[in-house]
Design a protein around this motif. Structure first.
Motif, mmCIF file in Angstrom:
data_model
loop_
_atom_site.group_PDB
_atom_site.id
_atom_site.type_symbol
_atom_site.label_atom_id
_atom_site.label_comp_id
_atom_site.label_asym_id
_atom_site.label_seq_id
_atom_site.Cartn_x
_atom_site.Cartn_y
_atom_site.Cartn_z
ATOM 1 N N GLU A 89 138.398 -0.667 17.114
ATOM 2 C CA GLU A 89 138.758 -0.212 15.771
ATOM 3 C C GLU A 89 137.726 -0.768 14.797
ATOM 4 O OE1 GLU A 89 142.931 -0.195 14.830
ATOM 5 O OE2 GLU A 89 143.473 -0.280 16.959
ATOM 6 N N TYR A 90 137.880 -0.431 13.510
ATOM 7 C CA TYR A 90 136.889 -0.817 12.501
ATOM 8 C C TYR A 90 137.580 -1.428 11.292
ATOM 9 C CZ TYR A 90 133.850 1.810 15.489
ATOM 10 O OH TYR A 90 133.155 2.240 16.604
ATOM 11 N N VAL A 91 137.039 -2.535 10.807
ATOM 12 C CA VAL A 91 137.614 -3.240 9.669
ATOM 13 C C VAL A 91 137.594 -2.327 8.445
ATOM 14 C CG1 VAL A 91 137.400 -5.248 8.150
ATOM 15 C CG2 VAL A 91 136.840 -5.464 10.593
ATOM 16 N N CYS A 92 138.754 -2.215 7.787
ATOM 17 C CA CYS A 92 138.841 -1.340 6.609
ATOM 18 C C CYS A 92 139.377 -2.054 5.371
ATOM 19 C CB CYS A 92 139.677 -0.101 6.920
ATOM 20 S SG CYS A 92 141.364 -0.451 7.423
ATOM 21 N N ALA A 93 139.926 -3.258 5.517
ATOM 22 C CA ALA A 93 140.403 -4.009 4.351
ATOM 23 C C ALA A 93 140.447 -5.490 4.699
ATOM 24 C CB ALA A 93 141.781 -3.537 3.920
ATOM 25 N N VAL A 94 139.995 -6.296 3.748
ATOM 26 C CA VAL A 94 140.056 -7.747 3.889
ATOM 27 C C VAL A 94 140.391 -8.313 2.514
ATOM 28 C CG1 VAL A 94 138.790 -9.868 4.420
ATOM 29 C CG2 VAL A 94 138.324 -7.787 5.733
ATOM 30 N N GLU A 95 141.507 -9.000 2.438
ATOM 31 C CA GLU A 95 141.887 -9.690 1.210
ATOM 32 C C GLU A 95 142.248 -11.115 1.626
ATOM 33 O OE1 GLU A 95 145.126 -9.472 -2.413
ATOM 34 O OE2 GLU A 95 144.860 -7.711 -1.131
ATOM 35 N N VAL A 100 144.419 -8.488 6.425
ATOM 36 C CA VAL A 100 143.254 -8.010 7.157
ATOM 37 C C VAL A 100 143.703 -6.738 7.880
ATOM 38 C CG1 VAL A 100 143.649 -9.493 9.183
ATOM 39 C CG2 VAL A 100 141.359 -8.578 8.723
ATOM 40 N N SER A 101 142.852 -5.708 7.817
ATOM 41 C CA SER A 101 143.232 -4.407 8.372
ATOM 42 C C SER A 101 142.066 -3.794 9.124
ATOM 43 C CB SER A 101 143.616 -3.448 7.242
ATOM 44 O OG SER A 101 144.594 -4.004 6.411
ATOM 45 N N TRP A 102 142.415 -3.053 10.175
ATOM 46 C CA TRP A 102 141.412 -2.270 10.882
ATOM 47 C C TRP A 102 142.014 -0.943 11.263
ATOM 48 C CZ3 TRP A 102 141.722 -7.522 12.670
ATOM 49 C CH2 TRP A 102 142.651 -7.763 13.673
ATOM 50 N N GLU A 103 141.118 0.007 11.517
ATOM 51 C CA GLU A 103 141.583 1.365 11.782
ATOM 52 C C GLU A 103 140.805 2.005 12.916
ATOM 53 O OE1 GLU A 103 140.999 3.429 8.089
ATOM 54 O OE2 GLU A 103 138.851 3.090 8.113
ATOM 55 N N MET A 104 141.452 2.964 13.529
ATOM 56 C CA MET A 104 140.825 3.782 14.549
ATOM 57 C C MET A 104 140.581 5.142 13.896
ATOM 58 S SD MET A 104 142.183 4.601 18.378
ATOM 59 C CE MET A 104 142.095 2.862 18.793
ATOM 60 N N HIS A 105 139.356 5.583 13.931
ATOM 61 C CA HIS A 105 138.989 6.847 13.310
ATOM 62 C C HIS A 105 139.302 8.034 14.216
ATOM 63 C CE1 HIS A 105 135.833 4.202 11.196
ATOM 64 N NE2 HIS A 105 136.901 4.294 10.441
ATOM 65 N N HIS A 106 139.545 9.156 13.619
ATOM 66 C CA HIS A 106 139.729 10.408 14.357
ATOM 67 C C HIS A 106 138.365 10.896 14.828
ATOM 68 C CE1 HIS A 106 139.922 14.787 14.778
ATOM 69 N NE2 HIS A 106 141.200 14.612 15.081
ATOM 70 N N THR A 107 138.273 11.246 16.102
ATOM 71 C CA THR A 107 137.069 11.889 16.642
ATOM 72 C C THR A 107 137.528 13.017 17.548
ATOM 73 O OG1 THR A 107 136.931 10.508 18.640
ATOM 74 C CG2 THR A 107 135.806 9.681 16.663
ATOM 75 N N ARG A 116 145.986 -0.515 11.306
ATOM 76 C CA ARG A 116 146.790 -1.723 11.459
ATOM 77 C C ARG A 116 146.545 -2.637 10.281
ATOM 78 N NH1 ARG A 116 147.228 -6.522 15.764
ATOM 79 N NH2 ARG A 116 149.068 -7.484 14.832
ATOM 80 N N ASP A 117 147.633 -3.107 9.694
ATOM 81 C CA ASP A 117 147.578 -4.082 8.606
ATOM 82 C C ASP A 117 148.310 -5.336 9.048
ATOM 83 O OD1 ASP A 117 146.378 -2.500 6.382
ATOM 84 O OD2 ASP A 117 148.157 -1.275 6.658
ATOM 85 N N GLN A 118 147.693 -6.492 8.834
ATOM 86 C CA GLN A 118 148.345 -7.775 9.051
ATOM 87 C C GLN A 118 148.478 -8.428 7.680
ATOM 88 O OE1 GLN A 118 147.401 -9.849 12.898
ATOM 89 N NE2 GLN A 118 145.502 -8.690 12.621
ATOM 90 N N VAL A 119 149.707 -8.669 7.267
ATOM 91 C CA VAL A 119 150.004 -9.060 5.888
ATOM 92 C C VAL A 119 150.564 -10.477 5.844
ATOM 93 C CG1 VAL A 119 151.342 -8.464 3.829
ATOM 94 C CG2 VAL A 119 150.497 -6.645 5.342
ATOM 95 N N ILE A 120 149.980 -11.283 4.977
ATOM 96 C CA ILE A 120 150.433 -12.659 4.725
ATOM 97 C C ILE A 120 150.883 -12.720 3.270
ATOM 98 C CG2 ILE A 120 149.785 -15.098 4.671
ATOM 99 C CD1 ILE A 120 147.327 -14.263 6.457
#
Length: 175
Positions: A89-95, A100-107, A116-120
Motif C-alpha cells: 500500500e502507499y502512505v496517504c496521510a500522516v499527522e 497514519v494512513s495508507w491506501e491500496m490504489h485501484h489498478t 487504512r487509518d490508524q487513529v490515536i
C-alpha cells in the motif's frame, strides 16, 4: 464513533464507482484505552522494523512513512491459518501522534482500492485511545468487505490489543 474527515468528504459510489466510499464497506477495530501517552503509541506505530516483535497480524512492515511512499507488509492470513500474504500500500496521510494512513490504489490488475487509518486520540497527558479502520472502496468494496471484513477485523483487533500492551509496557519502563 464519528467518521474520519476524509470519509465524510469522500465521493459516494454514485459519484465515483472506482474509488467511491460506501459506509457499509468499512471494517473498524475495537477501540482500546491505552495507559500511555500518544507519543509512545506513535513511536511504536512508526517503528516498522520492530512490528514482528509485537504485532500478531502485520508481522513485517517496511516504509519511511513519507506521503506517497510504499508500505510493504506481510500479513497473517486469518482466512487461511498459518499462511502469510504480502501486501503493498502507499502512505496517504500522516499527522504526528494522531494518525497514519495508507491506501491500496485501484489498478486494472487489482481493482480493489482501500484505505487504512490508524487513529490515536490523546485523552490525557499519560493516556490515549486507539482504533483503526479499513475502508474498502469502489463497486468492489462491499464484496471485499463481505469476504475479508471479518478476518481483517480480527487482525485489527489483535493489533490494537497488542499495541496497548506494548505501549503500556514501554511507558511503565520509562516511569
Amino acid at each position: 464513533m464519528e467518521m474520519l474527515d476524509w470519509m465524510k468528504q469522500a465521493k459516494t459510489l454514485a459519484e465515483d464507482p472506482v474509488s467511491g466510499f460506501d459506509p457499509n464497506a468499512v471494517t473498524e477495530s475495537v477501540t482500546v484505552e491505552i495507559n500511555a501517552p500518544a507519543r509512545i503509541v506513535w513511536d511504536i506505530l512508526c517503528d516498522m522494523p520492530r512490528y514482528n516483535e509485537w504485532n500478531p497480524f502485520c508481522v513485517k512492515a517496511v516504509s519511511d512513512l513519507q506521503i506517497g511512499s510504499p508500505v510493504e507488509m506481510r500479513l497473517m492470513n486469518y482466512a487461511s491459518p498459518g499462511s502469510i500474504v504480502p501486501n503493498l500500500e502507499y502512505v496517504c496521510a500522516v499527522e504526528k501522534e494522531r494518525m497514519v494512513s495508507w491506501e491500496m490504489h485501484h489498478t486494472d490488475a487489482w481493482p480493489y482500492p482501500a484505505r487504512r487509518d490508524q487513529v490515536i486520540t490523546p485523552t490525557g497527558p499519560n493516556s490515549c485511545r486507539y482504533y483503526s479502520t479499513d475502508a474498502f472502496l469502489g463497486n468492489n468494496g462491499i464484496h471485499v468487505y463481505n469476504f475479508a471484513g471479518p478476518w481483517v477485523k480480527r487482525g485489527f483487533d489483535d493489533s490494537a490489543y497488542a499495541l496497548k500492551a506494548r505501549a503500556e509496557e514501554f511507558f511503565a519502563a520509562e516511569s
